[in-house]
Write a protein that holds these residues in place. Structure first.
Motif, short mmCIF file in Angstrom:
data_model
loop_
_atom_site.label_atom_id
_atom_site.label_comp_id
_atom_site.label_asym_id
_atom_site.label_seq_id
_atom_site.Cartn_x
_atom_site.Cartn_y
_atom_site.Cartn_z
N GLN A 148 0.83 -1.21 0.00
CA GLN A 148 0.00 0.00 0.00
C GLN A 148 0.86 1.25 0.00
N TRP A 149 1.91 1.23 0.81
CA TRP A 149 2.81 2.39 0.87
C TRP A 149 3.48 2.61 -0.47
N ARG A 150 3.96 1.53 -1.11
CA ARG A 150 4.60 1.65 -2.42
C ARG A 150 3.62 2.23 -3.44
N GLU A 151 2.39 1.74 -3.42
CA GLU A 151 1.40 2.20 -4.40
C GLU A 151 1.07 3.68 -4.17
N THR A 152 0.93 4.07 -2.91
CA THR A 152 0.61 5.45 -2.58
C THR A 152 1.67 6.41 -3.09
N HIS A 153 2.93 6.01 -2.94
CA HIS A 153 4.05 6.90 -3.29
C HIS A 153 4.70 6.53 -4.63
N ARG A 154 4.09 5.59 -5.36
CA ARG A 154 4.60 5.16 -6.67
C ARG A 154 6.06 4.71 -6.57
N VAL A 155 6.33 3.91 -5.59
CA VAL A 155 7.68 3.39 -5.38
C VAL A 155 7.83 2.12 -6.20
N PRO A 156 8.86 2.01 -7.03
CA PRO A 156 9.04 0.79 -7.82
C PRO A 156 9.13 -0.46 -6.95
N THR A 157 8.53 -1.54 -7.41
CA THR A 157 8.59 -2.81 -6.69
C THR A 157 9.94 -3.47 -6.92
N PRO A 158 10.29 -4.47 -6.10
CA PRO A 158 11.53 -5.21 -6.35
C PRO A 158 11.59 -5.80 -7.75
N GLU A 159 10.46 -6.29 -8.26
CA GLU A 159 10.43 -6.86 -9.60
C GLU A 159 10.72 -5.80 -10.66
N GLN A 160 10.17 -4.60 -10.48
CA GLN A 160 10.42 -3.53 -11.43
C GLN A 160 11.88 -3.08 -11.39
N LEU A 161 12.45 -3.05 -10.19
CA LEU A 161 13.85 -2.65 -10.06
C LEU A 161 14.77 -3.66 -10.74
N ARG A 162 14.48 -4.94 -10.54
CA ARG A 162 15.30 -5.97 -11.18
C ARG A 162 15.17 -5.90 -12.70
N TYR A 163 13.96 -5.71 -13.18
CA TYR A 163 13.75 -5.59 -14.62
C TYR A 163 14.52 -4.39 -15.19
#
Length: 203
Positions: free
Chosen positions: A59-74
């Motif tokens: 929820q916190w990531r979505e609220t602040h548009r923080v990239p997920t671990p999967e997005q960072l790895r990609y």
């Protein structure tokens, strides 16, 4: 079989919603808990606690548009950089990027860095400030990526598994996107489509 720690009797698993403060913000999180059928008292296991924290962080990531671990790895794989090189590029600690890919929550001060490196415009700005930290060959490669025209990303919200390669190519050709992102619970980015010229080259 799970039994009640209060009475030794039967329990049932339910979904419970709690308000929780995380980094000064309030979030309502619904997660599984066990409820004693005799007393109505609730308790959780370690696995349920981990699930609660995972949903809170999401929820916190979505609220602040923080990239997920999967997005960072990609993104790192798309840039063809090692974890150490990503840390160097962003001025992070030597193992910090590795920890972010493993799921560690970024500090508020590093959120903007992660958002920037995941965008083409942001990558160009970072290279202007930090590019000298990387070998010259890597600098040139990243600069070429930063100068590429931006193509939209195709988002498939109801897809639960990867599509056949040919169907992916048809989507990309039709909509002009550079990646297909699957929304089956977590983002699973798709590698950028290769050009016909690059495909013709030997591996």
């Amino acid at each position: 079989m799970m039994v009640s720690p209060f009475t030794g009797g039967a329990v049932r698993e339910i979904q419970d919603t709690q308000r929780y403060t995380f980094r000064g913000e309030q979030f309502e999180v619904t997660a599984p808990v066990y409820e004693c059928e005799d007393t109505g008292e609730q308790f959780t296991t370690n696995e349920q606690d981990e699930e609660f924290i995972s949903r809170l962080h999401a929820q916190w990531r979505e609220t602040h548009r923080v990239p997920t671990p999967e997005q960072l790895r990609y993104r790192r794989e798309e840039l063809e950089l090692s974890m150490r090189e990503m840390s160097d590029l962003l001025g992070l600690g030597v193992n910090q990027w590795r920890q972010y890919e493993a799921g560690e929550m970024p500090s508020n001060s590093n959120v903007l860095l992660l958002q920037l490196v995941c965008s083409i415009q942001g990558l160009a700005a970072i290279l202007a400030q930090r590019g000298a930290e990387l070998p010259a060959r890597t600098q040139r490669k990243l600069q070429a990526l930063a100068e590429e025209p931006v193509a939209p990303v195709i988002v498939l919200p109801r897809v639960q598994q990867e599509l056949p390669r040919e169907q992916v190519r048809q989507l990309l050709a039709l909509q002009g996107g550079s990646a297909v992102v699957y929304m089956g619970g977590q983002l699973r980015p798709r590698a950028r489509q290769k050009t016909a010229e690059s495909e013709a080259q030997p591996a």
